[in-house]
Design an enzyme around this catalytic site. Structure first.
Site, mmCIF file in Angstrom:
data_model
loop_
_atom_site.group_PDB
_atom_site.id
_atom_site.type_symbol
_atom_site.label_atom_id
_atom_site.label_comp_id
_atom_site.label_asym_id
_atom_site.label_seq_id
_atom_site.Cartn_x
_atom_site.Cartn_y
_atom_site.Cartn_z
ATOM 1 N N PRO A 171 0.842 -1.212 0.000
ATOM 2 C CA PRO A 171 0.000 0.000 0.000
ATOM 3 C C PRO A 171 0.870 1.253 0.000
ATOM 4 O O PRO A 171 1.802 1.355 0.789
ATOM 5 C CB PRO A 171 -0.801 -0.098 1.308
ATOM 6 N N GLU A 172 0.594 2.157 -0.890
ATOM 7 C CA GLU A 172 1.292 3.437 -0.894
ATOM 8 C C GLU A 172 0.315 4.514 -0.413
ATOM 9 O O GLU A 172 -0.820 4.221 -0.063
ATOM 10 C CB GLU A 172 1.837 3.738 -2.294
#
Ligand SMILES: [Zn+2]
Length: 271
Positions: free
Chosen positions: A2-3
């Site tokens: 996840p960014e």
């Protein structure tokens, strides 16, 4: 992994369901994440009102009158809103249930995520105290990046991924924004003009905002119960496209390693 856009979308996805709700129960099934989940977490937040939620870098912050709870999704984590009676699956490590019969559930197969109690002064916590400005909003300016980078021989790629310079720009979005800004990722950060930094800041914000916007269309992934994390499958122009033709000039994209992270770029368009 996840960014920032996934974390921001998670925040927007879960907030309306749990904001201003009273925590009724905390169920910890697996406390061994990147750091142990505090054993006294149930006593700390049960019967307390979650009065607001925010994001700092890739950390979700849940604010109670008595302090702040930090949640990090690590490498493989996702956080979903579920109905109270949804049976847990193998990697569902913690549930926090609320008085409206909804719960948030952290699923994290690789267990690099974190759930930590930060107390009443969260900004002073070592995980947060040294973070640079947020890339979105008005905190990040070209002038700031220009001044921070003077005299620096480190590559622009590593400079932007240093969380103490600017937070929340991971490998995917760093690779993409340098491509759109036409900046060679190995160029020294100290050797980039103010004008180019202005263009870079614009591209950082456009790219992240577009990803968040596209993420909005997959919001149901965060509130459903299908067990799948809602990472975005958006179209990328450089990241993951090694050996494919550049979308601007058709020349083959190059792949290099920088600080053990893969960078893909166009040696023709990025100077
Ligand atoms: Zn090109």
């Amino acid at each position: 992994m996840p960014e920032l856009p996934e974390v921001e979308t998670t925040l927007r996805g879960i907030s309306p369901h749990i904001k201003n709700q009273i925590v009724t129960q905390v169920i910890i099934r697996q406390a061994k994440l990147r750091w142990p989940i505090p054993v006294d977490l149930p006593q700390l937040i049960e019967q307390k009102i979650l009065h607001s939620l925010s994001r700092r870098a890739k950390y979700l912050l849940l604010h109670f009158d008595t302090g702040t709870l930090l949640i990090h999704l690590g490498m493989s984590g996702s956080l979903r809103v579920i109905a109270d009676n949804t049976p847990p699956a193998r990697h569902d490590h913690i549930d926090i249930s609320f008085a409206n019969n909804k719960s948030i559930r952290l699923t994290d197969p690789r267990r690099f995520g974190a759930v930590l109690w930060l107390g009443s002064n969260p900004e002073a916590h070592p995980l947060l105290s040294k973070l640079g400005p947020e890339p979105l909003g008005t905190d990040l300016s070209a002038k700031y990046l220009y001044q921070q980078s003077r005299g620096k021989k480190v590559s622009i790629k590593q400079f932007l991924m240093n969380q103490n310079v600017v937070t929340g720009i991971g490998n995917i979005y760093c690779t993409e924004t340098l491509y759109y800004a036409g900046i060679n990722p190995v160029r020294a950060a100290g050797n980039i003009s103010l004008k180019r930094y202005q263009n870079l800041v614009n591209k950082i914000q456009q790219t992240l905002n577009l990803a968040i916007e596209q993420g909005g269309t997959t919001l149901r992934d965060f509130v459903g119960s299908d067990g799948k994390p809602g990472y975005f499958k958006q179209e990328l122009s450089a990241y993951g496209r090694s050996s494919l033709p550049c979308k601007q000039c058709q020349k083959t994209l190059s792949e290099i390693k920088q600080a053990n992270r893969t960078t893909v770029y166009c040696s023709h368009c990025q100077t």
